[in-house]
Enzyme design. Structure first.
Site: not given
Ligand code: EPU
Length: 431
Positions: A23, A122, A319
Site C-alpha cells: 500500500n 468504496r 487488513d
Molecule cells: N470512504 C468514503 N469515502 C471516500 C473514501 C473512503 O466513504 O472518499 C470510506 C470507505 O468506504 C471506508 C473508509 O472510508 O469505509 C476507509 O476507506 P479508506 O479510504 O481508508 O480505504 P482505501 O484507501 O480505499 C486502503 C487500502 C485498503 C485498506 C484501507 C484501510 C490501498 C490500495 N487500499 O483502502 O487495503 O483496507 O486503506 O486501511 O491502499 C488491502 O490491502 O487488503 C486493502 C483492502
C-alpha cells in the site's frame, strides 16, 4: 485455474524476509509520475498490483525498467496527460492515485473508476471533495472519471504542465481515509500554495509517501499525525527512495506462526509498525521478541481467544482482520471481531466454516467459538486478505486444503508459496 494445495499440520520454523509495502507502492509509484525527471524506487514488492501499476505508468508515457529484482527506475520526462483505460484501471483500487498525480502535474486526469477487492461500498467522494476545494471540477461518464482545472483541457500539446495548477486549500475529511489522504498529498505536491489536510489518516504508508515526496524535493510535514501540511513546490527533481516493509505481510506471517505453531523470525521489518498486532498476539499467548529490524514469534501452547475491533492506524488494521480471525478459530474460548472500516469483510467466514470453524456473523461483528481442530477442505479466496486467512487456516488444519482464486492472494503477497515452503510448510501450486 491456479490453486494452492496445502497439507496442514506442520509447525513453521526459520526466517522469512518481508517485502516492500504494497500500500506504499500503491501511491508512491503513481507519485513518480509527478516528476519531470528520473527516480529510483527500491524494495518494490513483486506482486501483480505493482505489475498493473507499472503497465498504467507506461501507458501514460513513463519509461520504467527494473535495475534489480526489487528496484525500478522511472523516467517521467515523456509522461503525457493521457487516459487510464478501464481494462487497466478497473482491475485495482490504487488506479485512483493517478488522478492525484496527473491532476497535480498537468491540471487534468482521465481515469477509469477504480476496482479492487469487494469489501462493500468504496466511494471516492472525499477524494473528489478535496480536488474540488483545490479548484478542480469532475465529471463521470461511461465508467470514466474526468477531473480537471477549468480551462486546462484545451492545452493538448504541451500537456498544460505548469499552467493550470491546483491551488492549496484547507481540507477536512469527513472520516479517516487512507486513500483520500494520499491522493490529496499527491495532488498538493506541485500545487500553488499550501494545502492542509485535517483528520488525515496516519498509516505507515502515509508517512512513506511523505518521505518519498520530500526525497524528490517536495515539502510535506506532519505525516503520521492527523494534520498534514503540503507546501506546493514548482517541480520535483527525482532521486532515490526505499519503500518501507509491508506491515500486513509481516502480520500475516506472525498469524501463520500463531495458527500452525513453531518459531519464526521475520526479517527486515519495522517492529514499531507492528505494535498493535504484536500486543494482541502476545495477549493471546504468543512469545514475541523484537530487535531493531526483526521480530521472532514462537508458539508453544494453545492460544486464548480475544476481542478485536478494527480501527485506522495506530489501531488494529482491517487488513489483518481475516488473518487474525483464522487464528482465533483455533484459540480457546469465545472471541469477537468487529469490523469498523468495511461493511462487507466477513465473506471468508463461510469458507472457514467449511474447514470446521465455528463463526457466526451478524452485521459487522463475527463471534468465533474456538475449536480444537480445523480440517482440510476445498475453499475459495474472495479477496486478498480472505485468501491469506484461508492459507493460515490450512497451515494449521488436519489434512489437505485446496484454495481457489489465488490470483487475489498474488495481488498483494510476493511469493507466499516460496516463503512458506522455506518455513517448512507443505504448500504448492497446482495449475
Ligand atoms: N470512504 C468514503 N469515502 C471516500 C473514501 C473512503 O466513504 O472518499 C470510506 C470507505 O468506504 C471506508 C473508509 O472510508 O469505509 C476507509 O476507506 P479508506 O479510504 O481508508 O480505504 P482505501 O484507501 O480505499 C486502503 C487500502 C485498503 C485498506 C484501507 C484501510 C490501498 C490500495 N487500499 O483502502 O487495503 O483496507 O486503506 O486501511 O491502499 C488491502 O490491502 O487488503 C486493502 C483492502
Amino acid at each position: 485455474m491456479k490453486q494452492y494445495v496445502i497439507h496442514g499440520g506442520k509447525p513453521l520454523s526459520g526466517e522469512v524476509f518481508i517485502s516492500g509495502a504494497k500500500n506504499a507502492a500503491a501511491s508512491i509509484l503513481p507519485g513518480a509520475m509527478l516528476i519531470n525527471g528520473i527516480c529510483q524506487i527500491s524494495n518494490v514488492p513483486r506482486i501483480s498490483d505493482v505489475k498493473l501499476t507499472i503497465e498504467i505508468m507506461e501507458r501514460l508515457g513513463a519509461r520504467v525498467k527494473y535495475i534489480d529484482a526489487e528496484t525500478i527506475e522511472v523516467d517521467g520526462r515523456a509522461v503525457q496527460p493521457g487516459t487510464v483505460p478501464q481494462e487497466l484501471g478497473s482491475q485495482m483500487r490504487a488506479s485512483h492515485f493517478f488522478i492525484g498525480s496527473m491532476l497535480g502535474r498537468f491540471g487534468r486526469a482521465h481515469v477509469s473508476l477504480p476496482g479492487g477487492c469487494g469489501l462493500g461500498a468504496r466511494p471516492i467522494d472525499q477524494h473528489l471533495k478535496g480536488f474540488a476545494q483545490m479548484g478542480a471540477c469532475n465529471r463521470i461518464e461511461d465508467g470514466m472519471l474526468q477531473v480537471s482545472i477549468p480551462g486546462s483541457q484545451t492545452d493538448e500539446e504541451s500537456g498544460n504542465e505548469g499552467k493550470g495548477k491546483l491551488k492549496g486549500a484547507r481540507i477536512r475529511f469527513d472520516m479517516v481515509t487512507v486513500g483520500a489522504t494520499m491522493n490529496l498529498m499527491l495532488a498538493a505536491a506541485l500545487a500553488k500554495g499550501t494545502t492542509v489536510l485535517e483528520n488525515a489518516a496516519r498509516e505507515p504508508h502515509i508517512v512513506d509517501l511523505a518521505g518519498f515526496l520530500n526525497a524528490m524535493g517536495g515539502d510535506v510535514s506532519g505525516a503520521g499525525t492527523n494534520t498534514i501540511t503540503i507546501n506546493g513546490v514548482s517541480s520535483l527533481k527525482g532521486g532515490e527512495y526505499r519503500l518501507i516493509p509491508d506491515q500486513i505481510e509481516t502480520g500475516t506471517y506472525m498469524a501463520a506462526a500463531a495458527a500452525a505453531g513453531g518459531d519464526v523470525s521475520l526479517k527486515g521489518v519495522i517492529p514499531q509498525h507492528m505494535e498493535y498486532i504484536s500486543s494482541v498476539l502476545s495477549a493471546m499467548g504468543m512469545e514475541i521478541e523484537e530487535g531493531s529490524d526483526f521480530i521472532v514469534v514462537r508458539k508453544s501452547n494453545r492460544l486464548k481467544g480475544t476481542d478485536i475491533t478494527t480501527m485506522p492506524y495506530p489501531g488494529f488494521p482491517t487488513d489483518m482482520q481475516p488473518q487474525i480471525a483464522a487464528v482465533l478459530c483455533l484459540a480457546e474460548g469465545r472471541s469477537t471481531v468487529r469490523e469498523s472500516i468495511w461493511e462487507d469483510r466477513f465473506r471468508y467466514a463461510e469458507q472457514l466454516c467449511r474447514m470446521g470453524a465455528d463463526i457466526k456473523v451478524e452485521g459487522r461483528v463475527a463471534v468465533i467459538e474456538g475449536v480444537s481442530k480445523l480440517y482440510g477442505a476445498e475453499v475459495e479466496a474472495y479477496d486478498l486478505r480472505a485468501g491469506a486467512a484461508l492459507v493460515i487456516a490450512a497451515l494449521a488444519a488436519v489434512g489437505t486444503t485446496k484454495i481457489k482464486h489465488v490470483n487475489y492472494i498474488e495481488r498483494g503477497y510476493h511469493d507466499m508459496v516460496g516463503k512458506l515452503s522455506r518455513l517448512g510448510a507443505d504448500i504448492y501450486v497446482e495449475e
